[in-house]
Scaffold this motif. Structure first.
Motif, mmCIF file in Angstrom:
data_model
loop_
_atom_site.group_PDB
_atom_site.id
_atom_site.type_symbol
_atom_site.label_atom_id
_atom_site.label_comp_id
_atom_site.label_asym_id
_atom_site.label_seq_id
_atom_site.Cartn_x
_atom_site.Cartn_y
_atom_site.Cartn_z
ATOM 1 N N VAL A 90 41.210 28.739 44.161
ATOM 2 C CA VAL A 90 41.730 28.596 42.807
ATOM 3 C C VAL A 90 41.494 29.888 42.019
ATOM 4 C CG1 VAL A 90 39.744 27.704 41.542
ATOM 5 C CG2 VAL A 90 41.993 26.778 41.094
ATOM 6 N N ARG A 91 42.382 30.197 41.082
ATOM 7 C CA ARG A 91 42.337 31.495 40.416
ATOM 8 C C ARG A 91 41.288 31.552 39.318
ATOM 9 N NH1 ARG A 91 45.103 36.025 39.607
ATOM 10 N NH2 ARG A 91 46.365 35.565 41.419
ATOM 11 N N ASN A 92 41.258 30.512 38.497
ATOM 12 C CA ASN A 92 40.328 30.495 37.364
ATOM 13 C C ASN A 92 38.901 30.276 37.865
ATOM 14 O OD1 ASN A 92 38.921 29.883 35.047
ATOM 15 N ND2 ASN A 92 40.712 28.974 34.075
ATOM 16 N N VAL A 93 37.976 31.156 37.462
ATOM 17 C CA VAL A 93 36.611 31.076 37.991
ATOM 18 C C VAL A 93 35.902 29.834 37.488
ATOM 19 C CG1 VAL A 93 34.589 32.442 38.454
ATOM 20 C CG2 VAL A 93 36.643 33.552 37.748
ATOM 21 N N ALA A 112 36.905 27.042 39.581
ATOM 22 C CA ALA A 112 36.211 27.148 40.865
ATOM 23 C C ALA A 112 34.797 26.593 40.759
ATOM 24 C CB ALA A 112 36.188 28.597 41.327
ATOM 25 N N LEU A 155 43.552 37.969 43.330
ATOM 26 C CA LEU A 155 42.433 37.036 43.427
ATOM 27 C C LEU A 155 41.511 37.443 44.562
ATOM 28 C CD1 LEU A 155 41.193 34.114 42.926
ATOM 29 C CD2 LEU A 155 42.794 33.360 44.627
#
Lengths: 196, 105
Positions: A26-29, A32, A86
């Motif tokens: 997933v891109r958003n930390v 994640a 990413l």
């Protein structure tokens, strides 16, 4: 009863594996980190299924309660502008390594390994609920006392080290921008770019 | 539990978790993402320890003891690693692993 346990095990492993996949893709930390918490919860439930209740409670306390909160704090302290990519440039190589390792671990597990498992002998083979906790505590003050002390020293050193590494002198500290100021700054930057 | 599910199934779940964590640790650009991958790998090692204890030697308490030590070391590692990430963010103003390359020849 067996079927029920198998269904629960299947669901739990799907949760653990799926949440772990989301953590790495997933891109958003922050998302994640939230998926990581879900994965930790699934692992704790697996421990419960394996009848290691104390480890399950420790997992929830330490991983879900402490480590994930630490990770969320670190994410919020490092307001990251990750850019468009990413993964690193050679992510396919690490994917190959991970897949190859999984194959190497997967095949011998099912072919040609005898696990020397003791025959299930009725009630003697199944421990009571929380039967191991007393032994565990006894072990920490008798058999594993040296390891216990070393773990305590390690935790103290890690605590002091973390404070020393992350400490910032008062004179070098800069003020953290509020969200409104940050937006203002971003707007001004965009305006400057559009002029160029 | 030990009757319903073979040991191999638990081991395969742990192996899959380890490999996903390895992929994350090797290929995420964000340093915090790398640390999350390492946490996943430590978790899978713990699953293996508990599974081997439960299936092979349920009378000896050594397996859970070792798992607790692994959790202790993981907590220490997370604290120091995140402190280092925050220190890196202060001096480089970035948390991307491939931007911190001042040692590159």
């Amino acid at each position: 009863m067996d079927l029920l346990i198998q269904i629960i095990f299947g669901l739990l492993s799907a949760l653990v594996i799926g949440a772990a996949m989301m953590v790495v893709t997933v891109r958003n930390v922050i998302h994640a980190a939230l998926w990581l918490i879900a994965s930790f919860f699934g692992v704790a439930a697996l421990y419960l299924l394996l009848e290691a209740e104390f480890i399950a409670v420790v997992q929830v306390l330490v991983y879900v309660g402490a480590i994930s909160i630490l990770i969320l704090f670190a994410i919020m302290l490092t307001r990251s502008n990750e850019g468009d990519r990413l993964l690193t440039k050679y992510w396919w190589a690490s994917a190959l390594i991970a897949l190859g390792l999984f194959g190497v671990a997967f095949l011998p597990t099912f072919t040609g390994t005898t696990w020397n498992m003791p025959q299930p002998t009725g009630p003697a083979g199944t421990p009571e609920v929380l039967s191991g906790v007393e032994e565990l505590g006894r072990g920490f003050v008798s058999e594993f006392v040296l390891h216990f002390e070393i773990a305590g020293v390690l935790l103290t050193v890690a605590l002091i080290g973390a404070i020393v590494i992350a400490f910032e002198e008062r004179s070098r500290r800069r003020r953290v921008l509020t969200l409104a100021e940050e937006l203002e700054l971003r707007k001004r930057r965009q305006a400057a770019e559009s002029v160029d | 539990m030990t009757r319903a599910i073979p040991l191999e199934a638990v081991l395969v779940v742990a192996a899959a978790l380890f490999c996903i964590g390895l992929f994350g640790a090797l290929s995420r650009r964000n340093l915090i993402g790398v640390l999350m991958g390492i946490e996943l790998m430590l978790n899978s090692a713990n699953i293996n320890l508990v599974a081997f204890w439960r299936y092979l030697e349920p009378r000896f308490i050594t397996g859970p003891t070792f798992a607790i030590f692994v959790i202790t070391v993981a907590a220490a590692e997370a604290a120091v690693g995140l402190a280092m990430i925050i220190a890196i963010y202060r001096s480089w103003n970035t948390v991307n692993a491939d931007s911190v390359d001042s040692l590159k020849g």
